[in-house]
Design an enzyme around this catalytic site. Sequence first.
Site, mmCIF file in Angstrom:
data_model
loop_
_atom_site.group_PDB
_atom_site.id
_atom_site.type_symbol
_atom_site.label_atom_id
_atom_site.label_comp_id
_atom_site.label_asym_id
_atom_site.label_seq_id
_atom_site.Cartn_x
_atom_site.Cartn_y
_atom_site.Cartn_z
ATOM 1 N N ARG A 178 0.821 -1.205 0.000
ATOM 2 C CA ARG A 178 0.000 0.000 0.000
ATOM 3 C C ARG A 178 0.863 1.267 0.000
ATOM 4 N NH1 ARG A 178 -4.011 0.138 -2.114
ATOM 5 N NH2 ARG A 178 -4.879 1.840 -0.892
ATOM 6 N N GLY B 249 1.982 2.494 19.104
ATOM 7 C CA GLY B 249 3.284 2.930 19.610
ATOM 8 C C GLY B 249 3.507 4.417 19.418
ATOM 9 N N THR C 245 -6.026 -2.324 8.415
ATOM 10 C CA THR C 245 -4.859 -2.442 7.532
ATOM 11 C C THR C 245 -4.635 -3.895 7.147
ATOM 12 O OG1 THR C 245 -3.233 -2.794 9.298
ATOM 13 C CG2 THR C 245 -3.783 -0.498 8.761
ATOM 14 N N ARG D 252 -6.263 -8.900 16.741
ATOM 15 C CA ARG D 252 -6.116 -8.582 15.319
ATOM 16 C C ARG D 252 -6.475 -9.749 14.411
ATOM 17 N NH1 ARG D 252 -1.437 -4.156 13.973
ATOM 18 N NH2 ARG D 252 -1.711 -2.848 15.812
ATOM 19 N N SER E 116 5.504 6.369 12.404
ATOM 20 C CA SER E 116 4.231 5.809 11.933
ATOM 21 C C SER E 116 3.322 6.908 11.422
ATOM 22 C CB SER E 116 3.531 5.072 13.082
ATOM 23 O OG SER E 116 3.063 6.006 14.046
ATOM 24 N N CYS E 117 2.239 6.506 10.760
ATOM 25 C CA CYS E 117 1.273 7.486 10.263
ATOM 26 C C CYS E 117 0.651 8.254 11.420
ATOM 27 C CB CYS E 117 0.199 6.792 9.427
ATOM 28 S SG CYS E 117 -0.678 5.457 10.296
ATOM 29 N N THR E 118 0.376 7.564 12.524
ATOM 30 C CA THR E 118 -0.250 8.225 13.670
ATOM 31 C C THR E 118 0.719 9.177 14.350
ATOM 32 O OG1 THR E 118 -1.729 6.331 14.011
ATOM 33 C CG2 THR E 118 -1.422 7.834 15.866
#
Length: 481
Positions: free
Chosen positions: A138, A348, A319, A334, A288-290
């Site tokens: 992705r 994280g 995801t 998950r 990370s994206c966050t």
Amino acid sequence: MTVNDDSFTNWKNREEIAESMIPIIGKLHREQDVTILLHSRSLVNKSVVSILKTHRFARQIAGEELSVTETLPFLQALTTLDLGPSQIDIGMLAATYKADDRGLSVEDFTAEAVAGATGANKIERGEGRDVVLYGFGRIGRLVARLLIEKAGSGNGLRLRAVVVRGGGEADLVKRASLLRRDSIHGQFQGTITVDEASSTIIANGNAIKVIYANDPSEVDYTAYGIKDAILIDNTGKWRDREGLSKHLRPGIDKVVLTAPGKGDVPNIVHGVNHDTIKPDEQILSCASCTTNAIVPPLKAMDDEYGVLRGHVETVHSFTNDQNLLDNYHKADRRGRSAPLNMVITETGAASAVAKALPDLKAPITGSSIRVPVPDVSIAILSLRLGRETTREEVLDYLRDVSLNSPLKRQIDFTTAPDAVSMDFVGSRHSSIVDAGATKVDGDNAILYLWYDNEFGYSCQVIRVVQHVSGVEYPTYPSPAV
């Protein structure tokens, strides 16, 4: 003439002006490596309607729509200057000109505002920098799209190769098809052809070699003419310095990880701590994206109000790490079906804040819930501030940060009363402040921050790669510090 007729005539006039801007923007980009922006949004390769919509966006920032009749004179003035590689924001030019009381002409004001990119001051155009993608999932495919999009001048980043594991019959055709079509982000903007004989994907004229390997040690990059390349590892298989060092082979100069780094690997959030990267650093992470979503607004709030403590709750799209249907997974929860459930999991991002913002002493905690949407997440950032304030003051401050600060490429701002997650698919910012949802009570503030955890994050990755490659050109007028 009726109101409707008058509105339509006005629209047609603006269409004509926007149409006249396109060849100027294209020529500046191709011939002088100048990217024209409007309030940090690129106008390169944009349609007439897209240019008009980008001008209209200024209404929610400045309270009134910015007209192409206001920005065209500045664009025309740029064509008379001896410009070097740079990014020039004509929205900022128009805004700062309006606030200037010296009575300068548009031409003189523009020449002064972009003086750092002209004549003896301009940067010389480089030869470009080779880039290799290790993995083509992705993030890998979105990063590829961005690299191809930004290759227009031919002097920036050059995507030379993609390294993947062999997938069997018609592997190359299938991978090209996934680059061409995306269920979330739509069609690739351009043309893609496949040369199976040479294992090459040709996208908008860019020849991208597809190399099949199961381990970094199997690849000889110099055999493909690749040199001093930046390798972007988007597999997440290796997170520490020892594992990522496997990529440092002949032809590869630096490694950038698209996941949180472990150990002493620097976690970089562009706009916040990218200037701390040491010139000789060969391995780094884009976090990370966050982390990219919360660190810029967290820094902005700490700079203005001080932050004593905070908690971030992320409501995150599912995801590929999760299962479509219930099945075994090494992590708790998950393994349960991602499209059918809200799944409590860990993040994280809170602990990663310390790496990106070492001067922030406030404890930050965090947790996450994965939800059944394929893209775009929201971070709810609850802060205890160092002083009391009001909701209006916080919103005015964050609106200004999104427009005028060094964080304007990271932080966006929306006042749309009915905004929902799908509205932010394709956002190039790492974080979008939702003004309507913001809550402030004395020294407590709760910010709702949307982010495209795929595309917005990929844009941050590209910015880091541009920085370490030396092709991150300066922006004019310079944002306020």
